[in-house]
Design an enzyme around this catalytic site. Structure first.
Site, PDB file in Angstrom:
ATOM      1  NE  ARG A  51      -1.385  -2.282   2.847  1.00 42.76           N
ATOM      2  CZ  ARG A  51      -1.509  -3.700   2.459  1.00 42.76           C
ATOM      3  NH1 ARG A  51      -2.531  -3.972   1.759  1.00 42.76           N
ATOM      4  NH2 ARG A  51      -0.572  -4.421   2.822  1.00 42.76           N
ATOM      5  CE  LYS A  80      27.097  -3.796  -7.132  1.00 40.45           C
ATOM      6  NZ  LYS A  80      27.252  -2.712  -8.045  1.00 40.45           N
ATOM      7  NE  ARG A 101       7.409   0.654   4.904  1.00 40.18           N
ATOM      8  CZ  ARG A 101       5.986   0.010   4.749  1.00 40.18           C
ATOM      9  NH1 ARG A 101       5.848  -1.088   4.289  1.00 40.18           N
ATOM     10  NH2 ARG A 101       4.753   0.815   5.227  1.00 40.18           N
TER      11      ARG A 101
HETATM   12  N1   CP Z   1       0.038  -0.052   6.033  1.00 36.88           N
HETATM   13  C1   CP Z   1       0.966  -0.347   5.279  1.00 36.88           C
HETATM   14  O1   CP Z   1       2.145   0.210   5.607  1.00 36.88           O
HETATM   15  O2   CP Z   1       1.213  -1.328   4.401  1.00 36.88           O
HETATM   16  P1   CP Z   1       2.242  -1.730   3.382  1.00 36.88           P
HETATM   17  O3   CP Z   1       3.110  -2.466   4.380  1.00 36.88           O
HETATM   18  O4   CP Z   1       1.666  -2.673   2.644  1.00 36.88           O
HETATM   19  O5   CP Z   1       3.026  -0.557   2.745  1.00 36.88           O
END
Ligand code: CP
Length: 310
Positions: A51, A80, A101
């Site tokens: 998402r 690497k 992320r």
């Molecule tokens: N809610 C959420 O962060 O979903 P994903 O891990 O699919 O990005």
């Protein structure tokens, strides 16, 4: 650090949160706007996502920008041995905004310290997930007509659940009452309970996901027990099936109750809940597109009022 970065929900004020929600509403009504013409956004996902990555990328595409990035860090030079610092500095040479992320808590904050390019934290370990919080707030506002004076029940993995940590902090402005439903191993961490105490936020802790708790709730926020956060798989096995929501459990719930879940789910919400009008998790994920369009515009200093005139 670029002041338009969004690392923690505490980086933005109540006024900014409300402004972002207003802009999310605008984008829900007007999702296609070519206002990112010439802008390039990087999505760097060192952890899996469906998402968050796809809704950020859709948001950029619907706003007329371009996306580069990766969804699997093993295909990049970090495999690497390239450091996060070098990766961020390199990518900053190419783009106007980085959405990242990472599995390490604090990685997004660190990224802001090595570049002037704005960074949006798309989840850092068990710490924060502020763009999820904006879509959660938008979902709560849409379904309840207010953010004020709501009883919110958080269920499941409250220890490692970055979405509940961010949401709890954002709700400080709106006089919530929280029920925290978790086993001892996955209780809300002490620092977030202290945060509630400091802000005068009411909360109670429960091991039992009882009828009484369900029937008092305006929002039930279910979470997945995250296998990837456990170092001891036996600990995970012990707690993974403790909290499951079934349709029958909602029989005497409030009419305005809505079930939220950041998704993905495993087994914590039975599929028999999906057709209940109180289930809202798929619409919640859809709201992520509009909330993220608003967040991207904030990060790039794009004034929506000017956009509305165009
Ligand atoms: N809610 C959420 O962060 O979903 P994903 O891990 O699919 O990005």
């Amino acid at each position: 650090m670029n002041s338009n970065s969004l690392v923690s929900i505490s980086d933005i004020s109540k006024e900014e949160i409300l402004h972002l929600l207003e802009n999310a509403r605008y984008f829900e009504e007007n999702p296609n706007h070519k206002i990112l013409d010439g802008k390039v956004v990087a999505t760097l996902f060192f952890e899996p996502s469906t998402r968050t990555r796809l809704s950020f990328e859709t948001a950029v595409n619907r706003l007329g920008g371009r996306v580069i990035g990766f969804s699997d860090a093993s295909t990049t030079s970090s495999s690497k041995g390239e450091t996060l610092k070098d990766t961020i500095k390199m990518v900053s040479n190419y783009v106007d905004l980085i959405v990242m992320r990472h599995y390490l808590e604090g990685a997004a904050r660190y990224a802001t310290e090595v570049t002037d390019t704005p960074i949006i934290n798309a989840g850092d370990g068990a710490h924060q997930h502020p763009s999820q919080t904006m879509l959660d707030l938008y979902s709560i506002y849409k379904t309840q007509g207010t953010l004020e004076n709501l009883t919110i029940t958080m269920v499941g993995d409250l220890k490692y659940g970055r979405t509940v940590h961010s949401l709890l902090m954002a709700m400080q402005y709106f006089n919530p009452t929280f029920n925290f439903v978790a086993c001892d191993e996955l209780k809300m961490p002490i620092e977030y309970k202290e945060f509630c105490d400091q802000k005068g936020i009411k909360y109670t802790e429960h091991k039992d996901f009882s009828e009484e708790v369900i029937n008092s709730s305006d929002i039930i926020y279910m979470t997945r027990v995250q296998r990837e956060r456990f170092t001891d798989i036996m600990e995970y096995e012990k707690v993974k099936n403790l909290y499951n929501l079934h349709n029958a459990m909602l029989d005497n719930s409030k009419d305005n109750l809505r079930i939220l879940h950041p998704l993905p789910r495993v087994n914590e919400i039975d599929q028999d809940v999906d057709d209940n009008p109180k289930a809202y998790y798929f619409q919640q994920a859809q709201n992520g597109l509009y909330a993220r369009q608003a967040i991207i515009c904030r990060a790039l200093n794009i004034d929506i009022k000017e956009v509305q005139k165009s």
